[in-house]
Scaffold this active site. Structure first.
Site, PDB file in Angstrom:
ATOM      1  N   SER A 216       9.980  15.414  27.190  1.00  0.00           N
ATOM      2  CA  SER A 216      10.969  16.007  26.563  1.00  0.00           C
ATOM      3  C   SER A 216      10.148  15.439  24.720  1.00  0.00           C
ATOM      4  CB  SER A 216      11.829  15.183  25.960  1.00  0.00           C
ATOM      5  OG  SER A 216      12.313  15.466  24.858  1.00  0.00           O
TER       6      SER A 216
ATOM      7  N   ASP B  68      19.004  13.691  17.966  1.00  0.00           N
ATOM      8  CA  ASP B  68      19.499  14.680  16.892  1.00  0.00           C
ATOM      9  C   ASP B  68      20.853  15.926  17.346  1.00  0.00           C
ATOM     10  OD1 ASP B  68      16.904  15.559  16.520  1.00  0.00           O
ATOM     11  OD2 ASP B  68      16.237  15.906  18.393  1.00  0.00           O
TER      12      ASP B  68
HETATM   13  N1  ARG Z   1      13.113   9.840  18.272  1.00  0.00           N
HETATM   14  C1  ARG Z   1      13.170  10.622  17.554  1.00  0.00           C
HETATM   15  C2  ARG Z   1      13.807  10.962  16.208  1.00  0.00           C
HETATM   16  O1  ARG Z   1      14.877  10.796  15.821  1.00  0.00           O
HETATM   17  C3  ARG Z   1      12.712  12.598  18.233  1.00  0.00           C
HETATM   18  C4  ARG Z   1      13.367  12.976  18.847  1.00  0.00           C
HETATM   19  C5  ARG Z   1      13.280  14.318  18.883  1.00  0.00           C
HETATM   20  N2  ARG Z   1      12.034  14.535  19.936  1.00  0.00           N
HETATM   21  C6  ARG Z   1      11.785  14.790  21.249  1.00  0.00           C
HETATM   22  N3  ARG Z   1      10.744  14.631  21.798  1.00  0.00           N
HETATM   23  N4  ARG Z   1      12.981  14.972  21.876  1.00  0.00           N
HETATM   24  O2  ARG Z   1      13.695  12.062  15.222  1.00  0.00           O
END
Ligand code: ARG
Length: 403
Positions: free
Chosen positions: A179, A125
């Protein structure tokens, strides 16, 4: 460290961004504006205002982006039938460029010179946020506290919260939460016990879909209408993009549709394991492929399928605002001119199956394909010649091999 005058923070009101807010105020000694997007994460957002106020924030932005999210990001991506590594519907990936777009917009409006986000230093992200900001306004700086401060673990984070009297939320079981990233397209859950891919995910991980074993014993039949590739109605009722996805999330969730337990390859380099729930998106993917199956020419459909993994990877890696994504999008959009009609699906214990499809722009010809006598002149001798010519090189090859 160069002086920063004003920061716009992407703020959820959760533990991480609450601590980040405090840390930014202390570290930079400047005004922090908070921006909270309603992407349909299914949480009350008004408490977020109170929390920001308590931390002394004067300019608090809470914006409903649900329609923009689905109309301008989710649906264009759906036109491509995008799946990362064959399975992931990109629910988190597609939300980041939208949030970045609004962070940049607000930064310009309030004259901020930096934006900040709460994405950690090991995830995708951070890349998605920052590449989008780079592409939209190179003059704006990005602050990523998770890469800058000396907090290195959840443990230290909790200590910092305690020291600064920031309330620590716990899940219903009184434990530190997973998370979680949720929006209208999906819920993604990572961390804790899920970090061991050899462990089966406990049932309480799932938030918006029932266990297929507990889903109704009677299947449910639904229809989805499409216009130029975009879904526009459910069961004959026209709906806005966000309303339509919300409706399908409810239907899919009840039937246990769209669960995925996945180990994926992050752009940054490591593998990670996550649980995804994408009920409406899973229905839409099946339905869209269903309507394309009768409205797209073979070569057009196959070309789309060839570029799809490339397009999905771009989005996963954070290149939504990039020239190559624009180029592929133009191709994909162009392909959808006749992708209109209606698809009927059956939802049953975790599965979503297309059971019929119809379109005023169909390329399907019962007259051509029929086993019965056909009205159209399809000369069977043509098939004979077609096979003979295609077999020419195979006969030479086999003869040379001594068969
Ligand atoms: N691994 C997923 C991606 O890169 C989700 C990332 C965010 N999810 C989370 N539970 N923090 O798109």
């Amino acid at each position: 460290m160069t002086k920063i005058e004003k920061i716009v923070l992407s703020y959820s009101g959760g533990l991480d961004t609450s601590i980040i807010l405090k840390w930014l105020q202390e570290t930079y000694g400047c005004e922090v504006v908070t921006f909270t997007a309603d992407l349909g994460q299914g949480e009350e957002l008004e408490p977020v205002r109170a929390k920001a106020e308590m931390s002394g924030v004067k300019d608090i932005r809470i914006v409903d982006l649900r329609e923009e999210f689905v109309r301008d990001f989710v649906f264009p991506m759906l036109l491509a039938n995008a799946l990362y590594e064959g399975q992931y519907l990109l629910g988190s990936s597609i939300a980041r460029p939208l949030i970045a777009k609004h962070l940049v917009g607000i930064a310009r409006e309030v004259g901020a010179d930096a934006v900040a986000h709460g994405a950690t230093g090991t995830g995708n992200d951070q890349i998605r946020f920052e590449l989008a900001v780079n592409a939209l306004d190179p003059s704006i700086r990005v602050i990523a506290p998770w890469r800058q401060w000396n907090i290195r673990s959840r443990m230290q984070l909790l200590e910092y919260a305690e020291k600064h009297r920031i309330p620590v939320p716990s899940d219903k079981r009184g434990e530190a939460p997973f998370s979680i990233d949720a929006n209208l397209l999906h819920t993604s859950t990572e961390g804790k016990i899920l970090e061991n891919p050899a462990e089966v995910a406990p049932d309480h991980v799932y938030q918006r879909t029932v266990d297929p074993l507990d889903a109704p014993d009677r299947p449910e039949i639904i229809t989805v209408g499409f216009e130029r590739g975009d879904p526009v109605s459910v069961n004959g009722k026209a709906m806005t993009p966000a309303a339509l996805l919300t409706e399908l999330n409810g239907l899919g969730g009840r039937h246990g549709v769209g669960r995925l337990d996945l180990v994926e390859n992050r752009f940054i380099g490591m593998k990670s394991r996550g649980i995804y729930e994408t009920p409406g998106g899973t229905i839409l993917l099946a339905a869209h492929r269903g309507i394309e199956s009768i409205t797209l020419d073979r070569a057009a459909a196959h070309l789309k399928d060839e570029i799809m993994p490339r397009y999905a990877e771009l989005i996963y890696n954070g290149f939504w605002f990039a020239p190559e994504r624009d180029m592929l999008q133009a191709l994909i959009d162009h392909s959808q001119a006749f992708v209109s009609g209606e698809v009927t699906l059956r939802l049953y214990k975790g599965s979503t199956s297309v059971i019929s499809r119809a379109s005023p722009c169909s390329l399907y010809s019962a007259d051509l394909v029929t086993f019965e006598e056909s009205a159209i002149a399809f000369d069977h001798h043509d098939a004979e010649g077609f096979i003979r010519l295609n077999g020419l090189r195979l006969r030479s090859w086999a003869a040379r091999n001594g068969r």
